[in-house]
Design an enzyme around this catalytic site. Structure first.
Site, PDB file in Angstrom:
ATOM      1  CG  LEU A   1      39.718  -8.924  39.828  1.00 22.00           C
ATOM      2  CD1 LEU A   1      38.431  -9.597  39.398  1.00 22.00           C
ATOM      3  CD2 LEU A   1      39.434  -7.502  40.316  1.00 22.00           C
TER       4      LEU A   1
ATOM      5  CD  GLN B   1      39.769  -8.813  35.735  1.00 23.82           C
ATOM      6  OE1 GLN B   1      38.901  -9.614  35.388  1.00 23.82           O
ATOM      7  NE2 GLN B   1      41.038  -9.145  35.807  1.00 23.82           N
TER       8      GLN B   1
ATOM      9  CG  LEU C   1      58.285 -16.633  39.953  1.00 28.68           C
ATOM     10  CD1 LEU C   1      59.099 -16.067  41.108  1.00 28.68           C
ATOM     11  CD2 LEU C   1      57.078 -17.416  40.475  1.00 28.68           C
TER      12      LEU C   1
ATOM     13  CE1 TYR D   1      26.463 -16.883  28.753  1.00 33.79           C
ATOM     14  CE2 TYR D   1      24.374 -16.304  29.791  1.00 33.79           C
ATOM     15  CZ  TYR D   1      25.744 -16.485  29.864  1.00 33.79           C
ATOM     16  OH  TYR D   1      26.397 -16.262  31.052  1.00 33.79           O
TER      17      TYR D   1
ATOM     18  CG  ASP E   1      41.119 -17.006  37.027  1.00 37.25           C
ATOM     19  OD1 ASP E   1      40.162 -17.251  37.780  1.00 37.25           O
ATOM     20  OD2 ASP E   1      41.024 -16.274  36.023  1.00 37.25           O
TER      21      ASP E   1
ATOM     22  N   GLY F   1      28.820 -18.093  35.559  1.00 41.42           N
ATOM     23  CA  GLY F   1      28.254 -17.963  36.893  1.00 41.42           C
ATOM     24  C   GLY F   1      28.496 -16.596  37.486  1.00 41.42           C
TER      25      GLY F   1
END
Length: 508
Positions: free
Chosen positions: A15, A114, A138, A215, A298, A307
């Site tokens: 993202l 996503q 990389l 949850y 991230d 959240g």
């Protein structure tokens, strides 16, 4: 000698990386994005887009396509802490219909996950001219005063790329942060989970038109259940102890039984699509910049998913870096503008991590409750009412608050420019659609003096709300950055010596 030269190399195509590549290409910057993965993420995670994220996607021309990824989930949101889908409810966090306040934003929140959003960003980035290459790793990264040299490895061998800047968007296990010598701190690993993606008809147990998240505190396990917007597709996560178990201890038969327990459906025969292991953590990088190398998504911070802001923050990071790098690369701003990325985005990331950690303690780990747990953060205040503080904003008041209520905006520098419907060139549009460059917004014709590098649109205010929401009255003016953040304002008419502080804000 390098095999290839680009203005910006983006490492990672999630993202954050795809957003950065898209918005850089949109502004005519030569950008190459590489990813070690085979393609975009196939996992239905990071569900939900805030008003602010949808406003950014509106700029990219993909807002409607992303909204379509949440089609069918227009009925609202249900979040509970419970024993199971039909078991004892310990706490109802959210149970409401969608309330889209059109006075806050021209865009409604999205409900796509996503696995839908990334392909949309990828297609648009390539359409705008970005190079995006997968299965490319990389190997090394070195920078000097003039640029960055990266060695890349793919099935075709190794090649060297020379870039003026590098964006590390390669996730929490990425290598760019290590190559740049940036440490990180925080609560660290919080828990480990087995993620079970499964297909089953649960229409008798959950509302099909609502995003449902439970949850689960069950005698058999601790975890979470989420229904996706893909028909019959659901996800169950189960917390486990890696010192005692591994994902190999969760064969399909055991996963199916856990699904039956979670859904209170003893006769259910779920089709298990995928079983993976993942770690929930809370980290914040010590820096977001090391010379010509920047961190985003991230790679810059790791936040618990409690959240719903990890993916949204990643897209925001990519956008913020893109417009600032583009200004510098096009010679429209000085290097100093790039310092505002860390100054503005790192405190925001800290708020995201802290608020999400507070939610984690409440929802997953109440035994950790105590005075050292950060306060919960108001979601709407954080996403639409956060105040940027850097040299790219001229703040004159002494209010230290990091946020304000976006439903009652003050229009002060540092805050997001409020959405107001105005008349512009005979068309009604949101003020947010005017901010494609540095823009002076005013109702006073005396301020409309042609200024290099500045757009001063001629507008009228049919709702008679702009002067109040921006705090400029009928005589003042407000300077808005290309990201829609207020940089400076005045409430008075110009005098012969009045100047707009555009050069100072752009660090020219």
């Amino acid at each position: 000698m390098a095999d290839e030269h680009v203005q910006v190399l983006v490492v990672g195509a999630g993202l954050a990386g795809l957003s950065a590549a898209l918005f850089l290409a949109q502004q005519g910057i030569e950008v190459l994005a590489v990813s070690k993965h085979r393609g975009t993420s196939p996992h239905p995670k990071a569900t939900g887009q805030t008003h602010r994220t949808m406003e950014l996607l509106r700029r990219a021309g993909v807002a409607d396509e992303v909204l379509a990824g949440g089609a069918g989930l227009d009925g609202g949101l249900v979040i509970k802490i419970a024993e199971s889908l039909r078991g004892r409810v310990f706490h109802t966090i959210v149970q409401e219909d969608h309330e889209w306040d059109a006075s806050l934003s021209p865009e409604r929140p999205g409900m796509a996950s996503q696995d839908h959003v990334e392909p949309v960003l990828l297609r648009r980035a390539r359409e705008l001219g970005a190079q995006v290459v997968f299965e490319t790793e990389l190997v090394s990264l070195a920078q000097d005063d003039d640029g960055v040299t990266a060695r890349l490895r793919s099935a075709g061998g190794e090649r060297t790329v020379r870039a003026e800047y590098v964006i590390g968007a390669d996730g929490h296990r990425g290598v760019v942060r290590s190559f740049a010598g940036i440490g990180r701190r925080g609560h660290g690993p919080l828990s480990h989970h087995v993620g079970v993606v499964f297909d089953a008809d649960l229409s008798a147990r959950i509302a099909s038109d609502k995003l449902t998240l439970f949850y689960l505190r069950n005698p058999a396990f601790t975890g979470a259940f989420v229904a996706t917007n893909t028909e019959r597709r659901n996800v169950l996560t189960i917390e486990y102890d890696p010192a005692r178990e591994s994902v190999a201890d969760y064969p399909l038969r055991r996963c199916a039984e856990l699904v039956r327990i979670a859904t209170d459906a003893p006769d259910l025969e779920p089709e298990i699509v995928e079983v993976t292991a993942w770690e929930m953590g809370a980290w914040l990088s010590d820096r977001f910049r090391a010379g010509r190398v920047f961190l985003a998504g991230d790679a810059a911070k790791v936040t618990p998913p409690t959240g719903g802001l990890g993916g949204n923050t990643a897209i925001g990071d990519g956008f913020d870096l893109a417009w600032k790098l583009a200004e510098v690369l096009k010679g429209e701003a000085g290097e100093g503008l790039l310092d505002s990325y860390e100054a503005e985005r790192r405190p925001y990331a800290q708020l995201v991590v802290d608020g999400s950690y507070a939610n984690y303690v409440q929802r997953f780990a109440p035994h950790l409750a105590g005075p050292d747990v950060p306060d919960e953060v108001d979601h709407l205040h954080l996403t639409l009412g956060y105040r940027c503080r850097s040299s790219a904003v001229l703040i004159e008041d002494t209010d230290p608050a990091p946020m304000e209520n976006p439903a009652d905006p003050t229009g002060r520098p540092g805050f997001r420019a409020p959405h107001v419907v105005v008349d512009h060139d005979g068309t009604q549009k949101s003020t947010l659609d005017l901010f494609t460059t540095w823009t002076l917004l005013t109702l006073n014709p005396a301020w409309r003096v042609p200024t290099p590098g500045l757009d001063i649109p001629t507008i009228t205010d049919p709702t008679d709300t702009l002067a109040k929401r921006y705090g400029i009255g009928p005589t003042g003016a407000t300077l808005v950055r290309p990201d829609g953040v207020i940089a400076w304002r005045t409430t008075t008419s110009p005098t012969p010596t009045s100047t707009i502080p555009l050069p100072a804000l752009k660090s020219l």
